[in-house]
Design an enzyme around this catalytic site. Structure first.
Site, short mmCIF file in Angstrom:
data_model
loop_
_atom_site.label_atom_id
_atom_site.label_comp_id
_atom_site.label_asym_id
_atom_site.label_seq_id
_atom_site.Cartn_x
_atom_site.Cartn_y
_atom_site.Cartn_z
CE1 TYR A 65 -4.36 -0.27 -0.28
CE2 TYR A 65 -4.07 -2.10 1.24
CZ TYR A 65 -4.85 -1.40 0.33
OH TYR A 65 -6.10 -1.85 0.03
CD GLU A 67 -3.80 4.14 -0.28
OE1 GLU A 67 -2.78 3.49 0.02
OE2 GLU A 67 -4.92 3.63 -0.44
CG ASP A 242 -7.28 12.01 -23.14
OD1 ASP A 242 -6.26 11.34 -23.37
OD2 ASP A 242 -8.37 11.50 -22.81
CB THR A 271 -3.70 5.30 -21.69
OG1 THR A 271 -3.57 5.54 -23.08
CG2 THR A 271 -5.13 5.47 -21.27
CE LYS A 274 -6.23 4.30 -25.69
NZ LYS A 274 -6.37 4.79 -24.31
NE ARG A 280 -5.11 -2.98 -20.51
CZ ARG A 280 -5.58 -2.43 -21.64
NH1 ARG A 280 -6.44 -1.44 -21.57
NH2 ARG A 280 -5.21 -2.87 -22.82
N1 DSN Z 1 -10.79 2.56 -25.36
C1 DSN Z 1 -9.87 3.48 -25.95
C2 DSN Z 1 -9.93 3.47 -27.44
O1 DSN Z 1 -10.14 2.40 -27.98
O2 DSN Z 1 -9.75 4.48 -28.07
C3 DSN Z 1 -10.05 4.85 -25.44
O3 DSN Z 1 -10.18 4.82 -24.08
#
Ligand code: DSN
Length: 479
Positions: A65, A67, A242, A271, A274, A280
């Protein structure tokens, strides 16, 4: 055949240890590798993390943990977690040229929530922000949300509309972003499909939003963040971007100058899994003034940090600082341009006419299909994509009229521009041969379709032959 490569040894040993406790899970993990090796993955938001990234997640850092922030934890014994989080943040700052990096968010939605709350906390004085007057959120009805928005001073946010390519967390009512703010959206020019910056500026001046939100999940073009910042400054808004979809293109230097959001925005979320090719998870980058608010993300809106995932983020960010990653970003773009060109040449209609990022949006109305029919027909032929709305979509957000494809994953696998032309041929062949089906009552069905199974099988075989030239995780041989 057993392999002595460390990656094979590590994976097989892990599967053996897991299998001793729950063999079905070990089997599912192995099966996922087999499936991924066999699929032509064109989902624009997916990728293949390196073995080092994957292995960094499977360990006892998960047991802690933690935090709080580095050096200021609510739990004792966080020495190693501090090291891990500190290294991840250091890499993120250096890679993106950011003043501050917060690497705890568990996902992109979480990162956006941290950012929304940070901007509200920095700029709005309201009892709700200290917790006073907030009821249990799972019990909030429309009137309660209105009351909360009222308590926050009815703050306005201006984000890209969902059908123009914006994301669910940029103001859709089904996401908390659409509940916290009075939402206004900007879209694209119907003639060109491109963001209409003049209309955006006019709306911003009318609405005077607290936040202007840039970024997208299905817009196939670069965004001029310098212009967005100019507009934000004109109306006193915070510019939030974003960059989840294109973080890897920023990290690799492909999106620089006016197209680099970190250079222009007050706060940037992403994120990490990607185009950035990490585990993730999510991340927030911001200027120094916002940093203290962002750092309150946990426990304000986040559950406990995941130290094992932060370790994997650090590994991925270290990889992204290597020269090979610059080359990777350039190849992602070249491959997307090649597949767009190959599709156009064969007669496909593309939203905006092409791409200058990692994704392509096909208007499958040109083939007489809905997105749902096209997605399933392509899947029958071993081609994995996802259906997506297009601007002013006549089929709505469920059936849609678009197919979104992206190149980050296949580029990691090593496929080239020549391969992209072959893939364009396979996609066009399937879509051209697919016919819309009829419902039981004889009306046109938005979901059913007809595709000759022999043709689907032939395309799947060709896709498999193409992939065979590019083994996925070649050093991992399952025992
Ligand atoms: N789920 C993602 C996408 O496929 O673009 C975005 O969060």
């Amino acid at each position: 055949m057993p392999s002595s490569h460390p990656q094979s040894v590590a994976v097989n040993a892990a599967l053996e240890v897991i299998g001793d406790v729950e063999p079905r899970i070990a089997t599912a993990i192995a099966a996922e590798l087999t499936d991924q090796r066999a699929s032509l993955k064109l989902i624009a938001s997916e990728n293949y993390a390196s073995p080092a990234v994957l292995l960094a997640m499977g360990n006892w850092l998960s047991d802690k943990y933690a935090e709080g922030t580095v050096g200021h934890r609510f739990y004792a014994g966080c020495r190693n977690v501090d090291t891990v989080e500190g290294i991840a943040a250091e890499h993120a700052r250096a890679l993106f040229g950011a003043e501050h990096a917060y690497v705890q968010p568990h996902s992109g939605i979480d990162a956006n929530l941290v950012a929304f709350w940070a901007v509200l906390a920095q700029r709005v004085e309201a009892p709700a922000l200290t917790g006073v007057g907030v009821r249990h959120v799972d019990k909030l009805g429309d009137e309660d949300w209105q009351a909360l928005r009222h308590e926050l001073g009815n703050q306005r946010m201006l984000g890209m509309s969902l059908d123009a390519g914006g994301h669910l967390t940029h103001g859709a009512r089904s996401n908390i972003s659409g509940k916290l703010f009075d939402l206004y959206s900007y879209g694209t020019d119907p003639a060109t499909g491109l963001i209409d910056y003049d209309a955006l500026r006019r709306t911003a001046h009318e609405v005077e939003p607290l936040i202007i939100l840039g970024g997208y999940s299905a817009y196939p073009r670069k965004v001029d963040f310098r212009v967005l910042r100019e507009i934000a400054d004109e109306v006193g808004a915070t510019l939030m971007v974003d960059m989840a979809h294109f973080a890897g293109l920023v990290a690799s230097g492909q999106f620089s100058g006016d197209f680099d959001p970190v250079r222009h925005a007050h706060i940037v979320t992403t994120t990490t899994h990607k185009s950035l090719r990490g585990p993730r998870g999510g991340m927030v980058l911001c200027d120094a003034e916002l940093a203290p608010y962002v750092d309150r993300g946990c426990p304000m809106v986040l559950g406990g940090p995941m130290p094992h995932v932060m370790a994997a983020k650090a590994v991925a960010l270290a990889e992204a600082r290597r020269p090979e990653f610059r080359d990777y970003g350039a190849r992602v773009l070249a491959n997307a341009a090649a597949i767009a060109e190959g599709l156009s040449r064969r007669g496909a209609t593309l939203v905006t006419g092409g791409t200058d990022n990692h994704l392509v949006l096909i208007d499958v109305g040109g083939y007489g299909l809905t997105g749902r029919q096209a997605e399933q027909a392509l899947l029958d032929a071993g081609i994995v994509t996802n259906r997506n709305s297009i601007p002013s979509d006549p089929n709505g957000p469920w059936y849609t009229s678009g197919i979104r494809i992206g190149t980050p994953a296949l580029t990691t696998r090593g496929l080239t521009t020549d391969d992209m032309d072959r893939i364009a041929e396979l996609i066009h062949t399937v879509l051209d041969a697919t016919e819309p089906g009829t419902a039981d009552d004889g009306t046109r069905s938005p979901a059913r379709y007809r595709l000759d199974p022999a043709l689907a099988e032939k395309v799947a075989t060709q896709a498999g032959e193409l992939l065979a030239g590019y083994p996925l995780y070649p050093d991992v041989v399952l025992g």
